[in-house]
Design a protein around this motif. Structure first.
Motif, PDB file in Angstrom:
ATOM      1  N   MET A   1     -15.142 -33.452-131.765  1.00 52.00           N
ATOM      2  CA  MET A   1     -14.321 -34.589-131.144  1.00 52.00           C
ATOM      3  C   MET A   1     -13.551 -35.276-132.012  1.00 52.00           C
ATOM      4  SD  MET A   1     -16.125 -35.851-127.357  1.00 52.00           S
ATOM      5  CE  MET A   1     -17.463 -36.589-128.327  1.00 52.00           C
ATOM      6  N   ASP A   2     -12.221 -35.402-131.634  1.00 54.14           N
ATOM      7  CA  ASP A   2     -11.442 -36.592-132.585  1.00 54.14           C
ATOM      8  C   ASP A   2     -10.378 -37.079-131.594  1.00 54.14           C
ATOM      9  OD1 ASP A   2     -10.562 -37.414-135.001  1.00 54.14           O
ATOM     10  OD2 ASP A   2      -9.529 -35.494-135.678  1.00 54.14           O
ATOM     11  N   LEU A   3      -9.843 -38.347-132.164  1.00 56.37           N
ATOM     12  CA  LEU A   3      -8.819 -38.937-131.416  1.00 56.37           C
ATOM     13  C   LEU A   3      -7.833 -38.172-131.213  1.00 56.37           C
ATOM     14  CD1 LEU A   3      -9.979 -42.336-133.050  1.00 56.37           C
ATOM     15  CD2 LEU A   3      -9.999 -41.890-130.660  1.00 56.37           C
ATOM     16  N   PRO A   4      -6.902 -38.436-130.285  1.00 54.87           N
ATOM     17  CA  PRO A   4      -5.849 -37.672-129.917  1.00 54.87           C
ATOM     18  C   PRO A   4      -4.564 -38.094-131.012  1.00 54.87           C
ATOM     19  CG  PRO A   4      -5.971 -39.447-128.343  1.00 54.87           C
ATOM     20  CD  PRO A   4      -7.324 -39.370-129.315  1.00 54.87           C
ATOM     21  N   LYS A   5      -3.647 -37.052-131.188  1.00 55.92           N
ATOM     22  CA  LYS A   5      -2.701 -37.241-132.236  1.00 55.92           C
ATOM     23  C   LYS A   5      -1.152 -36.987-131.403  1.00 55.92           C
ATOM     24  CE  LYS A   5      -5.091 -35.601-136.191  1.00 55.92           C
ATOM     25  NZ  LYS A   5      -5.376 -34.100-136.811  1.00 55.92           N
ATOM     26  N   CYS A   6      -0.464 -37.578-132.033  1.00 55.09           N
ATOM     27  CA  CYS A   6       0.937 -37.432-131.567  1.00 55.09           C
ATOM     28  C   CYS A   6       1.525 -36.022-131.697  1.00 55.09           C
ATOM     29  CB  CYS A   6       1.869 -38.395-132.496  1.00 55.09           C
ATOM     30  SG  CYS A   6       3.644 -37.916-131.863  1.00 55.09           S
ATOM     31  N   CYS A   7       2.077 -35.319-130.646  1.00 51.65           N
ATOM     32  CA  CYS A   7       2.217 -33.988-130.944  1.00 51.65           C
ATOM     33  C   CYS A   7       3.634 -33.976-131.613  1.00 51.65           C
ATOM     34  CB  CYS A   7       2.437 -33.481-129.449  1.00 51.65           C
ATOM     35  SG  CYS A   7       3.949 -34.225-128.360  1.00 51.65           S
ATOM     36  N   LYS A   8       4.266 -34.991-132.013  1.00 52.77           N
ATOM     37  CA  LYS A   8       5.470 -34.659-132.851  1.00 52.77           C
ATOM     38  C   LYS A   8       5.168 -34.762-134.305  1.00 52.77           C
ATOM     39  CE  LYS A   8       8.962 -33.902-130.041  1.00 52.77           C
ATOM     40  NZ  LYS A   8       9.397 -34.951-129.106  1.00 52.77           N
ATOM     41  N   CYS A   9       4.485 -36.221-134.445  1.00 51.45           N
ATOM     42  CA  CYS A   9       4.614 -36.374-135.959  1.00 51.45           C
ATOM     43  C   CYS A   9       3.062 -36.360-136.665  1.00 51.45           C
ATOM     44  CB  CYS A   9       5.092 -37.721-136.140  1.00 51.45           C
ATOM     45  SG  CYS A   9       4.308 -39.073-135.636  1.00 51.45           S
ATOM     46  N   THR A  41      -2.631 -34.677-120.914  1.00 51.55           N
ATOM     47  CA  THR A  41      -2.638 -33.568-120.283  1.00 51.55           C
ATOM     48  C   THR A  41      -3.511 -33.288-119.025  1.00 51.55           C
ATOM     49  OG1 THR A  41      -4.550 -32.668-121.682  1.00 51.55           O
ATOM     50  CG2 THR A  41      -2.349 -32.355-122.578  1.00 51.55           C
ATOM     51  N   MET A  42      -3.261 -32.372-118.426  1.00 55.59           N
ATOM     52  CA  MET A  42      -4.264 -32.094-117.168  1.00 55.59           C
ATOM     53  C   MET A  42      -5.578 -31.902-117.317  1.00 55.59           C
ATOM     54  SD  MET A  42      -3.249 -29.693-114.024  1.00 55.59           S
ATOM     55  CE  MET A  42      -3.804 -28.032-114.907  1.00 55.59           C
ATOM     56  N   LYS A  43      -5.942 -31.297-118.272  1.00 51.71           N
ATOM     57  CA  LYS A  43      -7.197 -31.211-118.632  1.00 51.71           C
ATOM     58  C   LYS A  43      -7.865 -32.314-119.202  1.00 51.71           C
ATOM     59  CE  LYS A  43      -9.300 -27.149-121.188  1.00 51.71           C
ATOM     60  NZ  LYS A  43      -9.260 -26.088-122.050  1.00 51.71           N
ATOM     61  N   SER A  44      -7.122 -33.231-119.981  1.00 49.87           N
ATOM     62  CA  SER A  44      -7.908 -34.487-120.330  1.00 49.87           C
ATOM     63  C   SER A  44      -8.145 -35.300-119.180  1.00 49.87           C
ATOM     64  CB  SER A  44      -6.878 -35.290-121.421  1.00 49.87           C
ATOM     65  OG  SER A  44      -5.905 -35.292-121.308  1.00 49.87           O
ATOM     66  N   PHE A  89     -11.846 -40.098-126.797  1.00 41.21           N
ATOM     67  CA  PHE A  89     -11.904 -38.822-127.692  1.00 41.21           C
ATOM     68  C   PHE A  89     -11.419 -37.447-126.814  1.00 41.21           C
ATOM     69  CE2 PHE A  89     -14.605 -41.727-129.765  1.00 41.21           C
ATOM     70  CZ  PHE A  89     -14.125 -41.504-131.092  1.00 41.21           C
ATOM     71  N   VAL A  90     -11.633 -37.564-125.511  1.00 43.96           N
ATOM     72  CA  VAL A  90     -11.283 -36.467-124.532  1.00 43.96           C
ATOM     73  C   VAL A  90      -9.943 -36.290-124.306  1.00 43.96           C
ATOM     74  CG1 VAL A  90     -13.714 -36.589-123.545  1.00 43.96           C
ATOM     75  CG2 VAL A  90     -11.794 -37.500-122.405  1.00 43.96           C
ATOM     76  N   TYR A  91      -9.302 -37.596-124.761  1.00 43.22           N
ATOM     77  CA  TYR A  91      -7.844 -37.503-124.482  1.00 43.22           C
ATOM     78  C   TYR A  91      -6.608 -36.403-125.393  1.00 43.22           C
ATOM     79  CZ  TYR A  91      -7.021 -40.879-120.621  1.00 43.22           C
ATOM     80  OH  TYR A  91      -6.805 -41.416-119.583  1.00 43.22           O
ATOM     81  N   SER A  92      -5.895 -35.692-124.640  1.00 36.61           N
ATOM     82  CA  SER A  92      -4.866 -34.957-125.599  1.00 36.61           C
ATOM     83  C   SER A  92      -3.549 -35.462-124.969  1.00 36.61           C
ATOM     84  CB  SER A  92      -5.109 -33.899-125.926  1.00 36.61           C
ATOM     85  OG  SER A  92      -5.596 -33.114-124.715  1.00 36.61           O
ATOM     86  N   PHE A  93      -2.394 -35.606-125.823  1.00 33.55           N
ATOM     87  CA  PHE A  93      -1.270 -35.994-125.243  1.00 33.55           C
ATOM     88  C   PHE A  93      -0.359 -34.991-125.346  1.00 33.55           C
ATOM     89  CE2 PHE A  93      -3.448 -40.029-125.842  1.00 33.55           C
ATOM     90  CZ  PHE A  93      -3.278 -40.699-124.695  1.00 33.55           C
ATOM     91  N   VAL A  94       0.785 -34.960-124.240  1.00 35.32           N
ATOM     92  CA  VAL A  94       1.759 -34.105-124.458  1.00 35.32           C
ATOM     93  C   VAL A  94       3.268 -34.776-124.291  1.00 35.32           C
ATOM     94  CG1 VAL A  94       1.044 -31.678-124.231  1.00 35.32           C
ATOM     95  CG2 VAL A  94       1.457 -33.087-122.509  1.00 35.32           C
ATOM     96  N   ASP A  95       4.285 -34.572-124.668  1.00 34.05           N
ATOM     97  CA  ASP A  95       5.479 -35.175-124.513  1.00 34.05           C
ATOM     98  C   ASP A  95       6.084 -34.816-123.205  1.00 34.05           C
ATOM     99  OD1 ASP A  95       6.370 -32.699-125.087  1.00 34.05           O
ATOM    100  OD2 ASP A  95       7.832 -33.606-126.932  1.00 34.05           O
TER     101      ASP A  95
END
Ligand SMILES: [Zn+2]
Length: 101
Positions: A1-9, A41-44, A89-95
Motif C-alpha cells: 500500500m502506498d499513498l496516491p500519486k499524480c497521474c501526470k507528474c 477511480t471507481m475502484k477506490s 492509502f486505498v485511493y488512486s486518482f485519474v484525471d
C-alpha cells in the motif's frame, strides 16, 4: 500500500490532503505541483465504501455473539479510526471523472 500519486507528474500526495479530499462531496484533488484536477477511480470509491462498512459489520457480529454493548462501541470506534487511517492509502486518482458505478 502506498499513498496516491499524480497521474501526470508522479507527485505523491500527502496523507492529510487525501484524507481531507475523502470528506469532500466532489472528491476532486488538485495536484499542487502541476495543477491537474483528479478524481478518485471507481475502484477506490468501492474500496472506500468497504472500509466504512467493515466496522459496522464487525460490531454487528460482536453483538450477535452477545458481547457487552460498551465493548462493541469500543471495537467499532477502533476499527473506524483504523479505517480512516488506511483510507488515503486505498485511493488512486485519474484525471477524468468516472461514473459512480
Ligand atoms: Zn501533478
Amino acid at each position: 500500500m502506498d499513498l496516491p500519486k499524480c497521474c501526470k507528474c508522479n507527485y505523491k500526495f500527502s496523507w492529510g490532503s487525501v484524507f481531507r479530499t475523502s470528506f469532500k462531496f466532489s472528491q476532486e484533488i488538485k495536484c499542487p505541483k502541476c495543477g491537474t484536477k483528479m478524481y478518485p477511480t471507481m475502484k477506490s470509491r468501492q474500496k472506500m465504501g468497504l472500509i466504512t462498512i467493515i466496522p459496522l459489520v464487525i460490531s454487528f457480529a460482536l453483538q450477535a455473539f452477545g458481547l457487552p454493548f460498551k465493548f462493541t462501541i469500543l471495537i467499532f470506534l477502533l476499527f473506524s479510526v483504523l479505517g480512516m487511517i488506511l483510507l488515503p492509502f486505498v485511493y488512486s486518482f485519474v484525471d477524468k471523472e468516472e461514473p459512480l458505478w
